[in-house]
Design a protein around this motif. Sequence first.
Motif, short mmCIF file in Angstrom:
data_model
loop_
_atom_site.label_atom_id
_atom_site.label_comp_id
_atom_site.label_asym_id
_atom_site.label_seq_id
_atom_site.Cartn_x
_atom_site.Cartn_y
_atom_site.Cartn_z
N PHE A 1 43.57 46.77 32.63
CA PHE A 1 44.72 47.00 33.49
C PHE A 1 45.22 48.44 33.31
CE2 PHE A 1 46.09 42.27 33.82
CZ PHE A 1 45.29 42.12 34.95
N GLU A 2 44.27 49.37 33.29
CA GLU A 2 44.59 50.78 33.18
C GLU A 2 43.91 51.55 34.32
OE1 GLU A 2 46.18 53.76 32.71
OE2 GLU A 2 44.55 54.52 31.48
N ASN A 3 43.81 50.89 35.47
CA ASN A 3 43.07 51.44 36.59
C ASN A 3 43.70 52.68 37.19
OD1 ASN A 3 40.80 49.33 37.21
ND2 ASN A 3 42.63 48.12 36.77
N VAL B 1 55.83 50.88 30.26
CA VAL B 1 54.48 50.33 30.19
C VAL B 1 53.94 50.26 31.61
CG1 VAL B 1 53.04 48.38 29.51
CG2 VAL B 1 55.10 48.94 28.18
N ARG B 2 52.83 50.96 31.86
CA ARG B 2 52.22 50.89 33.18
C ARG B 2 51.06 49.91 33.16
NH1 ARG B 2 49.58 56.13 35.81
NH2 ARG B 2 47.95 55.61 34.30
N VAL B 3 51.16 48.89 34.01
CA VAL B 3 50.11 47.88 34.16
C VAL B 3 49.49 48.12 35.53
CG1 VAL B 3 49.55 45.43 34.04
CG2 VAL B 3 51.61 46.30 32.88
N SER B 4 48.22 48.50 35.57
CA SER B 4 47.61 48.85 36.85
C SER B 4 46.32 48.07 37.05
CB SER B 4 47.35 50.36 36.93
OG SER B 4 46.65 50.84 35.79
N TYR B 5 46.22 47.47 38.21
CA TYR B 5 45.14 46.53 38.50
C TYR B 5 44.37 46.98 39.73
CZ TYR B 5 49.17 45.05 41.26
OH TYR B 5 50.27 45.03 42.08
N SER B 6 43.19 46.37 39.91
CA SER B 6 42.35 46.70 41.06
C SER B 6 41.74 45.41 41.61
CB SER B 6 41.26 47.69 40.66
OG SER B 6 40.56 48.17 41.80
N HIS B 7 40.96 45.55 42.67
CA HIS B 7 40.46 44.37 43.37
C HIS B 7 39.41 43.60 42.58
CE1 HIS B 7 37.35 47.31 44.25
NE2 HIS B 7 36.56 46.34 44.65
N ALA C 1 42.81 35.04 36.37
CA ALA C 1 42.68 34.66 34.96
C ALA C 1 43.09 35.83 34.06
CB ALA C 1 41.24 34.22 34.65
N GLU C 2 42.76 37.05 34.46
CA GLU C 2 43.15 38.22 33.68
C GLU C 2 44.66 38.44 33.75
OE1 GLU C 2 39.18 41.03 33.69
OE2 GLU C 2 40.46 41.07 35.48
N VAL C 3 45.25 38.19 34.93
CA VAL C 3 46.70 38.25 35.04
C VAL C 3 47.34 37.23 34.11
CG1 VAL C 3 48.67 37.88 36.59
CG2 VAL C 3 46.69 39.16 37.40
N ALA C 4 46.79 36.04 34.06
CA ALA C 4 47.32 34.99 33.18
C ALA C 4 47.22 35.41 31.72
CB ALA C 4 46.57 33.69 33.42
N GLN C 5 46.12 36.04 31.34
CA GLN C 5 45.98 36.51 29.96
C GLN C 5 47.05 37.55 29.63
OE1 GLN C 5 41.98 37.63 28.85
NE2 GLN C 5 42.66 38.79 27.06
N PHE C 6 47.30 38.44 30.57
CA PHE C 6 48.34 39.45 30.39
C PHE C 6 49.72 38.80 30.27
CE2 PHE C 6 51.63 41.69 32.92
CZ PHE C 6 51.96 42.67 31.99
N LEU C 7 50.04 37.86 31.17
CA LEU C 7 51.35 37.23 31.14
C LEU C 7 51.55 36.42 29.86
CD1 LEU C 7 51.83 36.03 34.83
CD2 LEU C 7 52.93 37.97 33.69
#
Length: 425
Positions: free
Chosen positions: A31-33, A392-398, A403-409
Amino acid sequence: MLTTIPGLLDAVRSRFAHVDTCPFEGPRVFFENAGGALTLKSVVETSGLYASYPDNQGRDNPASRALMAAIDRGKADMRLFFNVKEGQVFVGESGTEVLFRLIRTAAVGAAPGGIMLSTTLEHPASRSAMARWAEVTGRPHVLTPHDDATGRVDVEAYRRFITPEVRVATIVHTSPVTGMAVDVASIAAAIRSAAPDCFIVVDGIQHASHGAVDISSYPIDGYAISPYKVFSRHGYGVGWASDRLTALPKETVMGGSPVNWEMGTRDAGSYATFSDIVDYLEWLGGHFTDETDRRPRLEAAARAIHDHEQALGHAMIEGTGNLRGLAHVPGLHIIGGADMTHREGVVSVVLDGVKSEEVVAFLNARGVRTHTRKDDHYSGNVLKPLGLKDCVRVSYSHYNTLAEVAQFLTAINEFAEGDRAAAMS
């Protein structure tokens, strides 16, 4: 979402290097896109091939002609990506260097006097160039304030500073700190209406991987992107300059073409790897349209990317399953607010009384890669007015997943609960 087509998200992820594993520390969520997107495997392969070729362009041999063909194709693909036929496309050292060159050329070549107009939302790449060349040319550098609450700037904010005296203006398409996009077409049209001869340059570096670029619909003179943020590699930037901007005096080799923005031997691999980006987007878009022309496929890919990322961002902010979203974590604040309307791939947050470096380190230990932005020359324009030292910058891509969002949350809620418990003990 990409998940509406069975197997497509897995096929997308399979095309990127290190999609779920860091080559240095093992499995992780990326999440550092916004700091640099994942790289297409085709780009990795193409880069190695072109780095190995010993021949130069402009020679009378098959290898040289192949390099020239790759450059020609790359330029055609850049025009396709930008959706523009006129003007010039070119490669520079980086997106920042391209912005400096476009702005320098505009400032030196514009009519004397007047002002240079920017906004406080902009990345220092464009703001620094504008400040530098406003000083050199003896013009005031006027800054349109952005809205701290929404993390963006709109056309009405610009209108307060637009006069016939604007000689050069810049627009940031999307903020790399707030993640909020602006209406480039409307802002540029408002500037052009009041100052028809103004040169307008757009920083598209953060936007380019999250939505379509449509220069044909923007009344502008320059646009710059950084391909390493659009699934390619470091080492080059890509720019477009209008015919009127290209006609101004600029640095060029004596006796060379007056429309040439490039100097010295070009890296054919830069052009070839940009073609890899366009090929990938065409492939992706082909899953969402029956059109056979390439531009409609790129536009379909942009819509699919946007929709998928909107779903990821909504889940991140509002929650998914039984996991609490960022908007509902006590003591956590989202810069620019929770609204998703204009958001493109970035959510920046702060936790009351906690240094952002501590949050980033905790997330990293839980296998989630994020980044700290500080109130320095890169992000101070957004953070200082809010009284913040960092975020904190959380940056996502397509290619990211729910599931990765859930891991982060899971991790951010664990941190928030643990920090609150520690404060109460």
